[in-house]
Design a protein around this motif. Structure first.
Motif, PDB file in Angstrom:
ATOM      1  N   ALA A   1       0.646  -1.151  -0.146  1.00 56.35           N
ATOM      2  CA  ALA A   1      -0.015  -0.130   0.040  1.00 56.35           C
ATOM      3  C   ALA A   1       1.019   1.183   0.323  1.00 56.35           C
ATOM      4  O   ALA A   1       0.515   2.125  -0.660  1.00 56.35           O
ATOM      5  N   THR A   2       1.956   1.264   0.755  1.00 51.37           N
ATOM      6  CA  THR A   2       2.723   2.538   0.739  1.00 51.37           C
ATOM      7  C   THR A   2       3.560   2.638  -0.301  1.00 51.37           C
ATOM      8  O   THR A   2       3.459   3.825  -1.062  1.00 51.37           O
ATOM      9  N   TYR A   3       3.949   1.577  -1.048  1.00 55.10           N
ATOM     10  CA  TYR A   3       4.568   1.644  -2.632  1.00 55.10           C
ATOM     11  C   TYR A   3       3.687   1.942  -3.525  1.00 55.10           C
ATOM     12  O   TYR A   3       3.724   3.014  -4.317  1.00 55.10           O
TER      13      TYR A   3
ATOM     14  N   THR B   1      10.776   7.435  -3.001  1.00 56.89           N
ATOM     15  CA  THR B   1      10.285   6.786  -4.028  1.00 56.89           C
ATOM     16  C   THR B   1      11.278   5.509  -4.570  1.00 56.89           C
ATOM     17  O   THR B   1      10.770   4.395  -4.410  1.00 56.89           O
ATOM     18  N   LEU B   2      12.457   5.872  -4.474  1.00 57.63           N
ATOM     19  CA  LEU B   2      13.433   4.944  -4.825  1.00 57.63           C
ATOM     20  C   LEU B   2      13.609   3.771  -3.833  1.00 57.63           C
ATOM     21  O   LEU B   2      13.653   2.619  -3.940  1.00 57.63           O
ATOM     22  N   VAL B   3      13.634   4.254  -2.610  1.00 53.56           N
ATOM     23  CA  VAL B   3      13.813   3.391  -1.394  1.00 53.56           C
ATOM     24  C   VAL B   3      12.736   2.555  -1.230  1.00 53.56           C
ATOM     25  O   VAL B   3      12.856   1.347  -0.773  1.00 53.56           O
TER      26      VAL B   3
ATOM     27  N   TYR C   1      10.165  -2.470  -1.804  1.00 56.17           N
ATOM     28  CA  TYR C   1       8.870  -3.442  -2.252  1.00 56.17           C
ATOM     29  C   TYR C   1       9.379  -4.522  -3.382  1.00 56.17           C
ATOM     30  O   TYR C   1       9.126  -5.568  -3.450  1.00 56.17           O
ATOM     31  N   ALA C   2      10.269  -4.058  -4.114  1.00 57.22           N
ATOM     32  CA  ALA C   2      10.833  -5.041  -5.173  1.00 57.22           C
ATOM     33  C   ALA C   2      11.645  -6.279  -4.725  1.00 57.22           C
ATOM     34  O   ALA C   2      11.630  -7.350  -5.134  1.00 57.22           O
TER      35      ALA C   2
ATOM     36  N   VAL D   1      11.828  -1.826 -13.710  1.00 59.39           N
ATOM     37  CA  VAL D   1      11.619  -0.776 -14.410  1.00 59.39           C
ATOM     38  C   VAL D   1      11.422   0.525 -13.463  1.00 59.39           C
ATOM     39  O   VAL D   1      11.689   1.403 -13.442  1.00 59.39           O
ATOM     40  N   GLY D   2      10.468   0.147 -12.532  1.00 62.46           N
ATOM     41  CA  GLY D   2      10.187   1.183 -11.402  1.00 62.46           C
ATOM     42  C   GLY D   2      11.575   1.695 -10.747  1.00 62.46           C
ATOM     43  O   GLY D   2      11.617   2.813 -10.395  1.00 62.46           O
TER      44      GLY D   2
END
Length: 250
Positions: free
Chosen positions: A5-7, A110-112, A117-118, A70-71
């Motif tokens: 959800a955070t991601y 966003t990167l962190v 998440y990844a 990609v993200g």
């Protein structure tokens, strides 16, 4: 709030911000125009590379929901983008870093979060992992393509004769000439990193295919039907497609 959800929430916010940046820059809105003039940035850069970077980042963040690799690349690209933006402010002694600083903070967050998440996913390739290899096999065509790209970059820093003629023939504004070698450098970095970092090489190869499709279209639109079209743009397009097909497609 769960990590997923955070991601998704942060990706939504970053995507909206990226889309807004793309629209403002690509339409020549007064906000980026005024800022570009204050920072002595060529107005031609608002469309490319700035507006295009925002647009590609927007698409990358959205695609990243299905393909985490990609993200990650899109978020990392935005971090680099806003570091350069802050550098542009500091270069002219401008300490009003509000928008650039907020952009960098959002990009880092966003990167962190995207990376976290990844890390919880089975495969960074997500939906495309069944069709695209994470690392190149064989690897040597990717290295060959990287060598070609860095060689092209060196020749673009102070454009040699045939490259200068190529830029002129397709009507590329002189203000954009200094940008082109860095596009090649970025491609080289992506290809080399892709030898070890999953899916980065495949993504870079795909991006190069899109780049040279645009180059071929630019030559055709300018009616530059000759050596530049066939030997430079078309041959490069075929080479990039061959690398993608033979090294990355399963």
């Amino acid at each position: 709030m769960t990590m997923t959800a955070t991601y998704l929430a942060l990706t939504f916010v970053a995507s909206v911000a990226a889309l807004g940046g793309a629209v403002l820059n690509l339409t020549g809105h007064r906000i980026p125009v005024t800022e570009a003039q204050r920072l002595s940035v060529p107005l031609e850069w608002l469309s490319f590379p700035i507006g295009v970077s925002y647009a590609l980042g927007f698409l990358g963040l959205l695609v990243g929901v299905a393909v985490p690799a990609v993200g990650i690349v899109a978020a990392a690209g935005f971090v680099a983008f806003f570091v350069l933006a802050i550098g542009a402010h500091l270069r002219v002694g401008d300490r009003s870093l509000g928008r650039a600083g907020a952009g960098l903070a959002l990009a880092v967050a966003t990167l962190v979060v995207t990376g976290m998440y990844a890390a919880g996913q089975d495969d960074l390739g997500g939906a495309v992992s069944a069709y695209v290899s994470d690392l190149p096999d064989p690897w040597w065509p990717v290295v060959l393509l990287a060598v070609i790209q860095i060689g092209d970059a060196v020749m673009c820093f102070k454009p040699v004769g045939f490259i200068a003629r190529c830029f002129t023939d397709v009507g590329l504004p002189r203000a954009l000439w200094p940008v082109m070698p860095w596009v090649k450098v970025a491609a080289t970095v992506g290809l080399v990193a892709g030898l070890w970092v999953p899916y980065v090489g495949a993504l870079t190869s795909a991006a190069l295919i899109v780049y040279f499709v645009c180059a071929v279209a630019a030559h055709i639109q300018a009616r530059d039907i000759g050596r530049n079209l066939f030997l430079n743009a078309t041959l490069s397009l075929v080479l990039c497609m061959a690398v993608f097909v033979f090294c990355f497609l399963r």
